[in-house]
Design a protein around this motif. Structure first.
Motif, PDB file in Angstrom:
ATOM      1  N   UNK A  15       0.809  -1.222   0.000  1.00  0.00           N
ATOM      2  CA  UNK A  15       0.000   0.000   0.000  1.00  0.00           C
ATOM      3  C   UNK A  15       0.844   1.273   0.000  1.00  0.00           C
ATOM      4  N   UNK A  16       1.578   1.510   1.103  1.00  0.00           N
ATOM      5  CA  UNK A  16       2.333   2.765   1.228  1.00  0.00           C
ATOM      6  C   UNK A  16       3.431   2.850   0.175  1.00  0.00           C
TER       7      UNK A  16
ATOM      8  N   UNK B 209       0.494   2.062  -3.695  1.00  0.00           N
ATOM      9  CA  UNK B 209      -0.854   2.476  -4.103  1.00  0.00           C
ATOM     10  C   UNK B 209      -1.142   3.927  -3.754  1.00  0.00           C
ATOM     11  N   UNK B 210      -0.470   4.422  -2.716  1.00  0.00           N
ATOM     12  CA  UNK B 210      -0.630   5.842  -2.369  1.00  0.00           C
ATOM     13  C   UNK B 210       0.660   6.392  -1.802  1.00  0.00           C
ATOM     14  N   UNK B 211       0.676   7.731  -1.633  1.00  0.00           N
ATOM     15  CA  UNK B 211       1.870   8.451  -1.190  1.00  0.00           C
ATOM     16  C   UNK B 211       2.291   8.020   0.215  1.00  0.00           C
TER      17      UNK B 211
ATOM     18  N   UNK C 182       2.376  -3.120   5.402  1.00  0.00           N
ATOM     19  CA  UNK C 182       3.043  -3.054   6.697  1.00  0.00           C
ATOM     20  C   UNK C 182       2.221  -2.254   7.699  1.00  0.00           C
ATOM     21  N   UNK C 183       1.276  -1.489   7.213  1.00  0.00           N
ATOM     22  CA  UNK C 183       0.410  -0.687   8.080  1.00  0.00           C
ATOM     23  C   UNK C 183      -0.572  -1.553   8.856  1.00  0.00           C
ATOM     24  N   UNK C 184      -1.247  -0.927   9.790  1.00  0.00           N
ATOM     25  CA  UNK C 184      -2.241  -1.639  10.583  1.00  0.00           C
ATOM     26  C   UNK C 184      -3.394  -2.096   9.714  1.00  0.00           C
ATOM     27  N   UNK C 185      -3.788  -3.352   9.882  1.00  0.00           N
ATOM     28  CA  UNK C 185      -4.783  -3.922   8.971  1.00  0.00           C
ATOM     29  C   UNK C 185      -6.112  -3.173   9.046  1.00  0.00           C
TER      30      UNK C 185
ATOM     31  N   UNK D 251       5.297  -3.758  -5.443  1.00  0.00           N
ATOM     32  CA  UNK D 251       5.857  -3.161  -4.243  1.00  0.00           C
ATOM     33  C   UNK D 251       6.647  -1.925  -4.617  1.00  0.00           C
ATOM     34  N   UNK D 252       7.287  -1.306  -3.623  1.00  0.00           N
ATOM     35  CA  UNK D 252       8.126  -0.154  -3.950  1.00  0.00           C
ATOM     36  C   UNK D 252       9.345  -0.041  -3.062  1.00  0.00           C
TER      37      UNK D 252
END
Lengths: 335, 335
Positions: free
Chosen positions: B75-76, B79-81, B194-197, B265-266
């Motif tokens: 995600x981070x 998919x977004x900044x 890696x963020x909170x689900x 991924x990034x």
């Protein structure tokens, strides 16, 4: 007058005939497209149909948008046979017997001794935690992918002792109909099992139409290792999550991330899941499969060491939970 | 002869015109239905189109049945900044500031002090584990449902500092197109963050079209309690699973139960997920979003404390991973 009466009478008869046909039509259509043909008419079938109608009728007070139509099903004893022991117990027994010559230390543990001896009662007495200890130890050192292949291969060959059929054929036809019916009405169907998640995933798509990611279950500790230049997931020999009892709402919140609006269970291991479901706001439904059919399947509840049903049964009336009588409500048990 | 030539010539011109139209038609159709209009033509777009074509063409050597078309997205930063700090950091800072007066003990911890002071660098330096410690402590005592409401409400009001837009609008349009394109081709799309689900689940359906159960993420310990006659799930103030680095393949195996065939991924936090994906048998694809566009977004890689990209970048050519240049490959960045 006679002629006029005759004309009026014919007209009235025609209208009645049309009206009768119109009244009859929905019934015929219902009968022809009954989504639950293995369910006998009665309060349980009606409760299920009423619930699904109420939450899927656009504009109705109880309408629930498709994204929130989450349905959860226990597996053992709810979707397939769990007596005389969980299917996974038979699998683990076969694996333990196969691996035992390489593990002399297993002879020190009563559960392992029971497993190697084929002592079903001894294994069953250890309950889900004992089973999962056995399962973990018997399968340590495998990746989830390897394990699913092993399990799938076992399912292909193994037969139960009573019907001599593959375990995947000992599913309940009426429950397969519920799964399909709910999906056709926009529900997402999840299995929430006390069994090992990968064991059930090995057969969930082919048997229930439930993809692996919609199976929530008990898990072994899992570690990612770099082995010979490849990332390998290793299943460690201890259970780190038991998806049973209060674990079921936790597993649901973890993996599904939403509170179900309908839940099916059959034992006190499902009690918390049924409560978690029906304590949500808005219209909810919980149903309990009661095993009261010794002839076609099994009859057991309070005294059973597998699938014990006491508290959930006692509280069902006050909580508005529907208790399904296998004997009365199901015209057919197996597919 | 003149007439014959004229007729033949007209005939030839008509055939050429028809042939030309026939040759032109597919191109026009392609252009009209380009599933990735924000991607510039080039090797990355082509690699993606080739891969999807190869695995979805029935009868082709690389055909993959829909059930196995698993796509995973970080995600981070994918998919977004994620710069100057993860969106969740801004959320947690706001929550910590809100709750700080009730927690004087937080002043003893440098991460908490940084958070309350609004010291972004100090918070970012603590990385994902520091962030999750902060997040867990700031949100202890909430149920997942309560937390998702709090997060959703924050998303509605919060604005980023550079563009002054809601964080949910700082998604990458080209990646939204990839999500939709893959789903249209029978893939199931998962976010593996890696963020909170629950933080990501609060916005995943509306923002990405990904339902909550298709979000895999880091988790807080969760406990089921009976409170006043209701089952309440309580989030405990410690992180029990970090879905980052080697945790990503573990999270995927746990929740998805199948190895992805395509991964995006990034950063090096996605390295193991990209390897796990492309080390599977059969045709696979891994793509890395490289942030090389300081003008339209941000430019960072090896030296960044957020979204560090070094090892995955170095190994990409040998592993056949596609490195997307935001500057060159994307004609548009935001929706």
């Amino acid at each position: 007058m006679t002629t006029a009466e005759g004309v009026a009478g014919a007209h009235r008869r025609a209208l009645l005939a049309l009206g009768g046909a119109a009244l009859l039509a929905p019934r015929l259509a219902d009968a022809q497209t009954d989504p639950l043909p293995s369910w006998r008419s009665g309060p349980r079938k009606q409760a299920l149909l009423d619930f699904v109608g109420a939450v899927t009728r656009e504009g109705a007070a109880d309408f629930v948008r498709p994204a929130d139509r989450i349905a959860v099903f226990d597996n053992d004893g709810t979707l397939w046979v769990e007596q005389p022991a969980y299917t996974q117990v038979f699998f683990v027994l076969d694996r333990v017997r196969e691996l035992a010559p390489r593990h002399p230390e297993w002879q020190q543990d009563p559960v392992f001794r029971a497993a190697v001896a084929g002592d079903m009662a001894g294994v069953a007495a250890a309950g889900v935690p004992g089973l999962l200890k056995l399962a973990g130890a018997a399968q340590a050192g495998n990746s989830p992918e390897e394990f699913q292949r092993i399990a799938a291969s076992w399912f292909g060959a193994a037969r139960d002792h009573r019907w001599r059929r593959p375990f995947t054929e000992l599913t309940y036809q009426p429950m397969l109909e519920v799964l399909a019916f709910l999906r056709a009405r926009g529900f997402t169907t999840f299995i929430v099992t006390g069994g090992g998640v990968e064991f059930v995933r090995a057969i969930s798509a082919a048997t229930y139409g439930v993809p692996p990611h919609q199976v929530v279950g008990s898990t072994f500790a899992l570690k990612a290792e770099d082995q010979g230049g490849r990332i390998v997931l290793m299943r460690e020999p201890h259970v780190d999550f038991i998806d049973d009892g209060p674990g079921k709402p936790v597993g649901i919140a973890r993996q599904i991330g939403a509170r179900p609006i309908i839940a099916f269970g059959n034992s006190d291991g499902d009690y918390e899941m049924l409560r978690y479901t029906t304590e949500g706001s808005g219209r909810r439904l919980a149903m309990i499969v009661r095993h009261d059919d010794a002839e076609r399947e099994f009859a057991y509840d309070r005294e059973s060491h597998v699938g014990r049903l006491a508290r959930a049964l006692d509280e069902a009336p006050a909580r508005g939970w529907q208790v399904i009588s296998m004997r009365e409500d199901w015209s057919r048990v197996f597919p």
